[in-house]
Design a protein around this motif. Sequence first.
Motif, PDB file in Angstrom:
ATOM      1  N   PHE A  71      19.907  66.517  -2.792  1.00  0.00           N
ATOM      2  CA  PHE A  71      19.405  66.556  -1.412  1.00  0.00           C
ATOM      3  C   PHE A  71      18.951  65.162  -0.981  1.00  0.00           C
ATOM      4  CE2 PHE A  71      16.111  66.977   1.813  1.00  0.00           C
ATOM      5  CZ  PHE A  71      16.690  67.854   2.711  1.00  0.00           C
ATOM      6  N   GLN A  77      18.663  66.412   7.552  1.00  0.00           N
ATOM      7  CA  GLN A  77      18.789  66.928   6.190  1.00  0.00           C
ATOM      8  C   GLN A  77      20.234  66.816   5.731  1.00  0.00           C
ATOM      9  OE1 GLN A  77      17.822  69.942   8.467  1.00  0.00           O
ATOM     10  NE2 GLN A  77      16.084  68.642   8.943  1.00  0.00           N
ATOM     11  N   TYR A  78      20.407  66.380   4.493  1.00  0.00           N
ATOM     12  CA  TYR A  78      21.740  66.248   3.916  1.00  0.00           C
ATOM     13  C   TYR A  78      21.764  66.906   2.535  1.00  0.00           C
ATOM     14  CZ  TYR A  78      22.220  62.695   7.568  1.00  0.00           C
ATOM     15  OH  TYR A  78      22.242  62.034   8.777  1.00  0.00           O
ATOM     16  N   PRO A  79      21.869  68.225   2.492  1.00  0.00           N
ATOM     17  CA  PRO A  79      21.990  68.889   1.186  1.00  0.00           C
ATOM     18  C   PRO A  79      23.345  68.580   0.565  1.00  0.00           C
ATOM     19  CG  PRO A  79      22.286  70.472   2.964  1.00  0.00           C
ATOM     20  CD  PRO A  79      21.878  69.178   3.612  1.00  0.00           C
ATOM     21  N   THR A  80      23.408  68.680  -0.738  1.00  0.00           N
ATOM     22  CA  THR A  80      24.648  68.364  -1.435  1.00  0.00           C
ATOM     23  C   THR A  80      25.780  69.289  -1.001  1.00  0.00           C
ATOM     24  OG1 THR A  80      25.662  68.096  -3.602  1.00  0.00           O
ATOM     25  CG2 THR A  80      24.064  69.870  -3.382  1.00  0.00           C
ATOM     26  N   THR A  81      26.978  68.745  -0.958  1.00  0.00           N
ATOM     27  CA  THR A  81      28.168  69.523  -0.598  1.00  0.00           C
ATOM     28  C   THR A  81      29.112  69.647  -1.791  1.00  0.00           C
ATOM     29  OG1 THR A  81      29.234  67.496   0.219  1.00  0.00           O
ATOM     30  CG2 THR A  81      28.057  68.861   1.824  1.00  0.00           C
ATOM     31  N   ALA A  82      28.603  69.330  -2.969  1.00  0.00           N
ATOM     32  CA  ALA A  82      29.424  69.409  -4.177  1.00  0.00           C
ATOM     33  C   ALA A  82      28.548  69.846  -5.346  1.00  0.00           C
ATOM     34  CB  ALA A  82      30.076  68.062  -4.470  1.00  0.00           C
ATOM     35  N   ARG A  86      25.954  73.396  -4.427  1.00  0.00           N
ATOM     36  CA  ARG A  86      26.631  73.360  -3.132  1.00  0.00           C
ATOM     37  C   ARG A  86      26.272  74.594  -2.302  1.00  0.00           C
ATOM     38  NH1 ARG A  86      33.207  73.331  -2.202  1.00  0.00           N
ATOM     39  NH2 ARG A  86      33.151  73.401   0.090  1.00  0.00           N
ATOM     40  N   ASP A  87      25.856  74.355  -1.053  1.00  0.00           N
ATOM     41  CA  ASP A  87      25.505  75.415  -0.089  1.00  0.00           C
ATOM     42  C   ASP A  87      24.326  76.274  -0.545  1.00  0.00           C
ATOM     43  OD1 ASP A  87      27.649  74.607   1.522  1.00  0.00           O
ATOM     44  OD2 ASP A  87      29.043  75.962   0.505  1.00  0.00           O
ATOM     45  N   ARG A  88      23.538  75.774  -1.498  1.00  0.00           N
ATOM     46  CA  ARG A  88      22.392  76.562  -1.969  1.00  0.00           C
ATOM     47  C   ARG A  88      21.052  75.858  -1.780  1.00  0.00           C
ATOM     48  NH1 ARG A  88      21.813  78.292  -7.165  1.00  0.00           N
ATOM     49  NH2 ARG A  88      23.058  76.652  -8.133  1.00  0.00           N
ATOM     50  N   SER A  90      18.225  74.254   0.687  1.00  0.00           N
ATOM     51  CA  SER A  90      17.753  74.302   2.077  1.00  0.00           C
ATOM     52  C   SER A  90      16.480  73.473   2.220  1.00  0.00           C
ATOM     53  CB  SER A  90      17.467  75.747   2.503  1.00  0.00           C
ATOM     54  OG  SER A  90      18.629  76.540   2.412  1.00  0.00           O
TER      55      SER A  90
END
Length: 237
Positions: A71, A77-82, A86-88, A90
């Motif tokens: 993160f 906010q830039y949460p991980t995309t890999a 990923r997508d978990r 917030s």
Amino acid sequence: MRVQGRLPGCATKGVHVVLSLEIKVDGHVRGYVGEKIKLKCTFKSTSSVTDKLTIDWTYRTPGSSRTESIFHYQSFQYPTTAGTFRDRISWVGDVYKGDASISISNPTIKDNGTFSCAVKNPPDVHHNIPVTELTVTERGFGTMLSSVALLSILVFLPSAVVVVLLLVRMARKSAGLKKRSKSGYKKSSIEVSDDTDQEEGDDCMARLCVRCAECLLISFSGNVCLMPLETLPSESL
């Protein structure tokens, strides 16, 4: 938690500076599989928050020295995309309140490890980097049993009260009938009608007790019991 650190580039032994940016986290967090987990991180800075403030959360698996960025925050906010997160991840913090917390959705046992929260608010950039050890486990039998027991108590207590009241009412009615039969008392047509209504009410109460007992049994199986309105006496609706 106030931490002291040596001045960068200063080789003079014994010279220290009190850090102007302090960060606090929970040292250990326990969570359960499938249930959202919050990782708290708060900070205090001597400088006002600006758009230059950055927050970075990293993750390290147990027994590994490799860290993974999960993160990043800078105005947005830039949460991980890999990776496994990923997508978990917030954002649940508020930088203007000194909150840099995040949450993890659908955690698994594979998420166990060390999480680090780093905050920089120029010119405050020197600080401690605290870590949180996360332990995710399956909910044990004891935890589930306590939940079922609580639900059972909530169902059993009202049921027990209703049963006791019904038994007391039936006992009084039986005692009254015995007293009247001994004295040779005969009921009028109005009293007979009242007794009929009372018997119908007692029948409703009896059915209510049966339904409460069924709810108690259902609660032990872990299901939710919804009592239909038609089981209740009409006077109570």
